[in-house]
Write an enzyme that holds these catalytic residues in place. Structure first.
Site, PDB file in Angstrom:
ATOM      1  N   ARG A  80       0.852  -1.186   0.000  1.00  0.00           N
ATOM      2  CA  ARG A  80       0.000   0.000   0.000  1.00  0.00           C
ATOM      3  C   ARG A  80       0.890   1.239   0.000  1.00  0.00           C
ATOM      4  O   ARG A  80       1.895   1.296   0.722  1.00  0.00           O
ATOM      5  CB  ARG A  80      -0.913   0.028   1.237  1.00  0.00           C
ATOM      6  CG  ARG A  80      -2.109  -0.922   1.175  1.00  0.00           C
ATOM      7  CD  ARG A  80      -3.128  -0.519   0.111  1.00  0.00           C
ATOM      8  NE  ARG A  80      -4.277  -1.425   0.080  1.00  0.00           N
ATOM      9  CZ  ARG A  80      -4.373  -2.501  -0.704  1.00  0.00           C
ATOM     10  NH1 ARG A  80      -3.377  -2.831  -1.513  1.00  0.00           N
ATOM     11  NH2 ARG A  80      -5.467  -3.245  -0.688  1.00  0.00           N
ATOM     12  N   GLU A 134      -3.409   7.491  -4.650  1.00  0.00           N
ATOM     13  CA  GLU A 134      -3.811   6.932  -5.942  1.00  0.00           C
ATOM     14  C   GLU A 134      -5.067   7.616  -6.453  1.00  0.00           C
ATOM     15  O   GLU A 134      -5.930   7.935  -5.644  1.00  0.00           O
ATOM     16  CB  GLU A 134      -4.040   5.421  -5.782  1.00  0.00           C
ATOM     17  CG  GLU A 134      -2.723   4.685  -5.743  1.00  0.00           C
ATOM     18  CD  GLU A 134      -2.872   3.174  -5.563  1.00  0.00           C
ATOM     19  OE1 GLU A 134      -3.793   2.587  -6.159  1.00  0.00           O
ATOM     20  OE2 GLU A 134      -2.052   2.616  -4.834  1.00  0.00           O
ATOM     21  N   HIS A 184      -1.059  -0.125 -10.064  1.00  0.00           N
ATOM     22  CA  HIS A 184      -1.689  -1.058  -9.101  1.00  0.00           C
ATOM     23  C   HIS A 184      -2.239  -2.310  -9.795  1.00  0.00           C
ATOM     24  O   HIS A 184      -3.449  -2.546  -9.811  1.00  0.00           O
ATOM     25  CB  HIS A 184      -2.791  -0.333  -8.310  1.00  0.00           C
ATOM     26  CG  HIS A 184      -3.061  -0.977  -6.970  1.00  0.00           C
ATOM     27  ND1 HIS A 184      -3.438  -0.279  -5.855  1.00  0.00           N
ATOM     28  CD2 HIS A 184      -3.014  -2.273  -6.576  1.00  0.00           C
ATOM     29  CE1 HIS A 184      -3.607  -1.111  -4.834  1.00  0.00           C
ATOM     30  NE2 HIS A 184      -3.346  -2.330  -5.252  1.00  0.00           N
TER      31      HIS A 184
HETATM   32  C1  GLV Z   1      -4.906  -5.177  -3.941  1.00  0.00           C
HETATM   33  O1  GLV Z   1      -4.203  -4.246  -3.693  1.00  0.00           O
HETATM   34  C2  GLV Z   1      -5.450  -6.035  -2.943  1.00  0.00           C
HETATM   35  O2  GLV Z   1      -5.352  -5.742  -1.742  1.00  0.00           O
HETATM   36  O3  GLV Z   1      -6.018  -7.066  -3.335  1.00  0.00           O
END
Ligand code: GLV
Ligand code: GLV
Length: 318
Positions: free
Chosen positions: A228, A257, A275
Site C-alpha cells: 500500500r 492513488e 496497481h
Molecule cells: C490489492 O491491492 C489487494 O489488496 O487485493
C-alpha cells in the site's frame, strides 16, 4: 465490471446490480446504490465507513474485491453486525510475481532501456551502457512475512539470496519456507540490497519507510512496494531517488492513488505501475468467485470462507 466467470456466478444466485462504468462510483452514487442491499461487493477504492454502513442498513456482508481492506472500517462494521470478507490466497502468487517483475525492472533498468531503444538512441554496444544491479547472491529484505511476503521470498531461492525479514514478530512458517532470518527493521535496511514491502497498511505501518530509513539503506539498494502506498513516505522517496540515497525503486501503489508525487513521473530510476499486483486473468477471476462465494455463504447462513471480522459472529449469535 468483474471478469465474466465471476459475473456469471453472481447472476446465478442473486439479482445483481453492477456499476456499468469502468470507473469507481462517486461517493453520492455509492451511498444511494447501497440502500436496501443484502450484500455489497466493494473495490479497494470504495471507502466503507460508518456513513456508508448506515446508508446500507440491513446489509449482511461487504465482500471486498481485494486482499487488503484498509478501505474498510472493520470495527464500525462489526458494531453493526455486518460481515466483512476479503480475497486472500488467490492473488498471492500473482502479487509476489509482480514484485519480482518490478525488482528486475528497477535493478536492470528495463523500462529506461526500452525507452532508450525506442527513441533510436542505441547506436552501438558499449561497456558502460545502462549498468544496473545484479540480483544473484545478494541480500533480500522482506518487510511483512504474511502470505505474499512468504511467496515472494520463496521465489528468491533460484537466485541464491540471503533473506532477511522484519515483522511485528518472528514467523516460523516464513523461516521454514524461505530460510530467512528475523531482524529488526534497521538491520534489514542497512544490510539489504533489495527491500520489498508486503505488510498491510495500519496506523503502525504508515510511513514505515521515510527519510530516516532511506538514510540507513545502501546507495545501491532497490525498494519495491506492491503493498500500500502510504507505507512509504513518497516525498521522502523522491528525495532519496534524487539524492542517490538508493539506486532505484519499483512501485505498484501510491500515497494518493491514482496520482504519484509529480517528480516521480520525470525520474528514470523509478518504475511506476498502475496497481496491477493481482492483475492476471486467473487471479482476477478467482477473486471475483471468492468474493461471490463469501456473499453466498453469508446469504445461506454459513460462515463466509474468508471472513475478516470473526468477532461479528458473536454479535450475530453464531
Ligand atoms: C490489492 O491491492 C489487494 O489488496 O487485493
Ligand atoms: C496478504 O494478505 C498477505 O498475507 O501478505
Amino acid at each position: 465490471m468483474l471478469p465474466p466467470a465471476a459475473m456469471e456466478f453472481l447472476e446465478q444466485h442473486f439479482n445483481v446490480e453492477v456499476n456499468p462504468e469502468d470507473r469507481p462510483l462517486t461517493r453520492e452514487e455509492i451511498l444511494e446504490k447501497v440502500k436496501g442491499r443484502d450484500a455489497v461487493l466493494t473495490q479497494l477504492v470504495d471507502k466503507v465507513d460508518a456513513e456508508l454502513l448506515d446508508a446500507a442498513k440491513g446489509v449482511k456482508i461487504i465482500a471486498n474485491y481485494a486482499v487488503g481492506y484498509d478501505n474498510i472500517d472493520v470495527d464500525a462494521a462489526t458494531q453493526r453486525g455486518v460481515m466483512i470478507s476479503n480475497t486472500p490466497d488467490v492473488l498471492t502468487d500473482a502479487t509476489a510475481e509482480l514484485a519480482w517483475a518490478l525488482l528486475f525492472a528497477a535493478a536492470r533498468r528495463i523500462v529506461e532501456a526500452d525507452k532508450y531503444f525506442r527513441a533510436g538512441k542505441y547506436k552501438s554496444w558499449s561497456p558502460m551502457l545502462l549498468l544496473g544491479q545484479g540480483v544473484s547472491g545478494k541480500t533480500l529484505g522482506v518487510i511483512g512475512a504474511g502470505r505474499i511476503g512468504t511467496a515472494f521470498a520463496v521465489k528468491a531461492k533460484g537466485f541464491n539470496m540471503r533473506i532477511l525479514y522484519a515483522d511485528e514478530k518472528p514467523n516460523p512458517r516464513f523461516e521454514e519456507q524461505t530460510g530467512g532470518q528475523y531482524v529488526d527493521k534497521e538491520t534489514l535496511l542497512r544490510e539489504s540490497d533489495f527491500v520489498s514491502i508486503h505488510c498491510p497498511l495500519l496506523p503502525s505501518t504508515r510511513h514505515l519507510i521515510g527519510d530516516k530509513e532511506f538514510d540507513l539503506m545502501k546507495k545501491t539498494a532497490v525498494l519495491i512496494n506492491t503493498a500500500r502506498g502510504p507505507i512509504v513516505d513518497e516525498k521522502a522517496l523522491v528525495r532519496a531517488l534524487k539524492e542517490g540515497k538508493i539506486f532505484a525503486a519499483g512501485l505498484d501503489v501510491y500515497e494518493n492513488e491514482p496520482a504519484a508525487e509529480p517528480e516521480l513521473y520525470e525520474m528514470d530510476n523509478v518504475v511506476l505501475l498502475p496497481h496491477i499486483g493481482s492483475a492476471t486473468t486467473k487471479s482476477r477471476e478467482d477473486m471475483g468467485i471468492l468474493a461471490a462465494s463469501n456473499i453466498l455463504d453469508a446469504y445461506e447462513g454459513r460462515v463466509p470462507r474468508t471472513l475478516v471480522n470473526r468477532e461479528v459472529l458473536n454479535k450475530l449469535g453464531k
